[in-house]
Design an enzyme around this catalytic site. Structure first.
Site, short mmCIF file in Angstrom:
data_model
loop_
_atom_site.label_atom_id
_atom_site.label_comp_id
_atom_site.label_asym_id
_atom_site.label_seq_id
_atom_site.Cartn_x
_atom_site.Cartn_y
_atom_site.Cartn_z
N ASN A 171 62.58 15.51 -19.63
CA ASN A 171 62.12 14.94 -20.90
C ASN A 171 62.56 15.82 -22.06
O ASN A 171 63.25 16.83 -21.86
CB ASN A 171 60.60 14.75 -20.89
CG ASN A 171 59.86 16.04 -20.62
OD1 ASN A 171 59.93 17.00 -21.38
ND2 ASN A 171 59.13 16.07 -19.50
N ASP A 226 55.61 12.51 -14.79
CA ASP A 226 54.61 11.71 -14.09
C ASP A 226 55.14 11.17 -12.77
O ASP A 226 54.36 10.85 -11.87
CB ASP A 226 54.17 10.53 -14.97
CG ASP A 226 53.41 11.00 -16.20
OD1 ASP A 226 52.67 11.99 -16.10
OD2 ASP A 226 53.57 10.39 -17.28
N LYS A 254 75.90 14.99 -3.55
CA LYS A 254 76.04 14.20 -4.77
C LYS A 254 76.18 12.71 -4.46
O LYS A 254 76.99 12.32 -3.62
CB LYS A 254 77.26 14.68 -5.56
CG LYS A 254 77.49 13.89 -6.84
CD LYS A 254 78.76 14.35 -7.55
CE LYS A 254 79.04 13.47 -8.77
NZ LYS A 254 80.30 13.88 -9.43
N PHE A 260 46.99 18.63 -23.84
CA PHE A 260 47.76 18.09 -24.96
C PHE A 260 48.03 16.62 -24.70
O PHE A 260 48.24 16.21 -23.55
CB PHE A 260 49.09 18.83 -25.11
CG PHE A 260 49.04 20.01 -26.05
CD1 PHE A 260 49.69 19.96 -27.28
CD2 PHE A 260 48.33 21.15 -25.71
CE1 PHE A 260 49.64 21.03 -28.14
CE2 PHE A 260 48.27 22.22 -26.57
CZ PHE A 260 48.93 22.17 -27.80
N LYS A 306 41.78 10.54 -22.62
CA LYS A 306 42.29 11.62 -21.76
C LYS A 306 41.31 12.79 -21.70
O LYS A 306 41.09 13.38 -20.64
CB LYS A 306 43.64 12.09 -22.31
CG LYS A 306 44.37 13.08 -21.42
CD LYS A 306 45.78 13.36 -21.98
CE LYS A 306 46.55 14.29 -21.07
NZ LYS A 306 47.93 14.54 -21.59
N LYS A 315 39.85 13.44 -17.84
CA LYS A 315 40.35 14.62 -17.14
C LYS A 315 39.39 15.81 -17.23
O LYS A 315 39.75 16.93 -16.90
CB LYS A 315 41.74 14.98 -17.65
CG LYS A 315 42.69 13.78 -17.53
CD LYS A 315 44.13 14.13 -17.48
CE LYS A 315 44.97 12.87 -17.27
NZ LYS A 315 46.41 13.14 -17.13
#
Length: 402
Positions: free
Chosen positions: A209, A279, A289, A323, A337, A341
């Site tokens: 990301n 995730d 490969k 975060f 959240k 959590k």
């Protein structure tokens, strides 16, 4: 701020060594415990006996001159010191330490100490501006060394310019101001995760990301600055830590980050998960490969372990902060959240907002604790935001005790 501190003064071979005598005297008068290491070149300018008389302690020059057979002198001094000052610091000693050279008493001690190190350069103006010297100083700065810039004026070599050792009173003033930073996290152990994770597809490809790790690194740096014992678990990033007291653990995948966070969680007081963890990860990883095939490609993915949820379920006395990087309904999603959590607080940011999000040096966030008390932090640098977040955490932890 130097009263009763153990101060190790390194004196190197420059004409400004005579000013180190005054520095030793001033520090001693302020109640500091001063010990002096001289290079052999420094002893050509000032007698070791002078520093012995001013500091009322033995002076160290030779690595192999062990004054106490029960101790290894340079290790003992490195552990003893609260503060290390190199004054004057020549281009030679700066270059040695920046390149890991340990060939005399002072350089070996500098590489062994964990104390705060202050460097007061003194040299010819052209030497000070030489690219090699500038590069070496930059390297030390990145490692957390603190520089006390030289003054400008008439130099002993006859040149006029920057390179004159700063006055002893100014050196002490700079150090005292720096040491006066409120160590409000002293005694606390802080665990921070930062950066992205990489999920391997084959030997040449992976999913990742846009996280740069800058926010997590800023939190680790700020926590160390305010006295915490910091462990930073970092995904792949080009960032470096400037404080050499930060314990950095490098990981690559979500699974590796899960394991590292759980390894250090039990012994932590404050845990901040700022990393952007994948995730999902490929269900099948190829050893060779993958070759290009006609048509579309589908890669089956499986869920990674939810690090934050797993920590929230086992936390005892830890203050756990997550975060939430959102693009819509930021506060609403962040509050869900926070509850789901089992967090003590959450830092919410809308990464679609200009000045916020991945990669940049600034951010805009909202801090919300489990009482749903909300604090908005307007556009600021990530280090400034990190400091404010840590202040909020410290306040909330103190409030819980009352």
């Amino acid at each position: 701020m130097v009263f009763n501190k153990n101060i190790l003064l390194g004196v190197t071979g420059g004409i400004a060594a005579y000013k180190a005598c005054t520095l030793t005297s001033r520090l001693t008068q302020k109640g500091a415990n001063v010990k002096v290491i001289m290079t052999k070149s420094a002893a050509e300018f000032v007698s070791p006996l002078t520093f012995q008389a001013l500091s009322r302690n033995p002076v160290y020059i030779d690595t192999f001159d062990e004054k106490d057979p029960n101790k290894i002198a340079h290790i003992d001094l490195a552990d003893w010191a609260d503060i290390v000052i190199i004054a004057p610091a020549t281009a030679n000693i700066i270059g040695k330490v920046a390149n890991g050279v340990a060939d005399d008493m002072l350089s070996t001690t500098l590489l062994a100490t964990k104390a705060s190190i202050y460097v007061a350069p003194a040299m010819n103006v052209n030497m000070y501006g030489h690219p090699a010297v500038m590069r070496n100083m930059q390297q030390l700065d990145e490692w957390g060394y603190h520089f006390i810039e030289p003054g400008a004026g008439y130099l002993a070599c006859g040149w006029i310019g920057k390179g004159r050792l700063e006055e002893p009173e100014t050196i002490i003033d700079v150090i005292e101001k720096h040491q006066s930073i409120d160590p409000f996290l002293q005694g606390r152990k802080v665990l921070v995760s930062a950066g992205p994770t990489r999920e391997k597809i084959d030997p040449v490809r992976f999913f990742t990301n846009h996280s740069s790790g800058k926010m997590g690194f800023a939190l680790a740096e700020a926590a160390a600055k305010y006295g915490a014992e910091v462990t930073l678990v970092s995904g792949p990033t080009a960032l470096t830590v400037s404080n050499n007291k930060i314990n950095r653990i490098n990981v690559t995948s979500a699974q590796e980050m899960y394991e590292a966070m759980h390894d250090y969680f039990a012994d932590s007081d404050i845990v901040i998960k700022a990393a952007a963890v994948a995730d999902y990860t490929p269900k099948l990883v190829y050893d060779e490969k993958m070759k290009k095939q006609p048509g579309d490609l589908q890669i089956e993915m499986k869920r990674t372990k939810d690090i934050l949820l797993s920590l929230g379920e086992i936390k005892s006395n830890q203050y756990l902060v997550g975060f939430a990087a959102e693009t819509n309904n930021s506060i609403e999603n962040g509050l869900k959240k926070l509850e789901k959590k089992h967090l003590d607080a959450i830092v919410i940011n809308d990464i679609s907002t200009k000045g916020a999000g991945f990669g940049g040096d600034t951010n805009i966030v909202t801090y919300v604790n489990k009482k749903q008390e909300q604090k908005d932090i307007e556009l600021a640098t990530k280090i400034e935001i990190a400091e404010k977040i840590l202040r909020f955490i410290d306040r909330d932890m103190k409030d819980e005790k009352h």
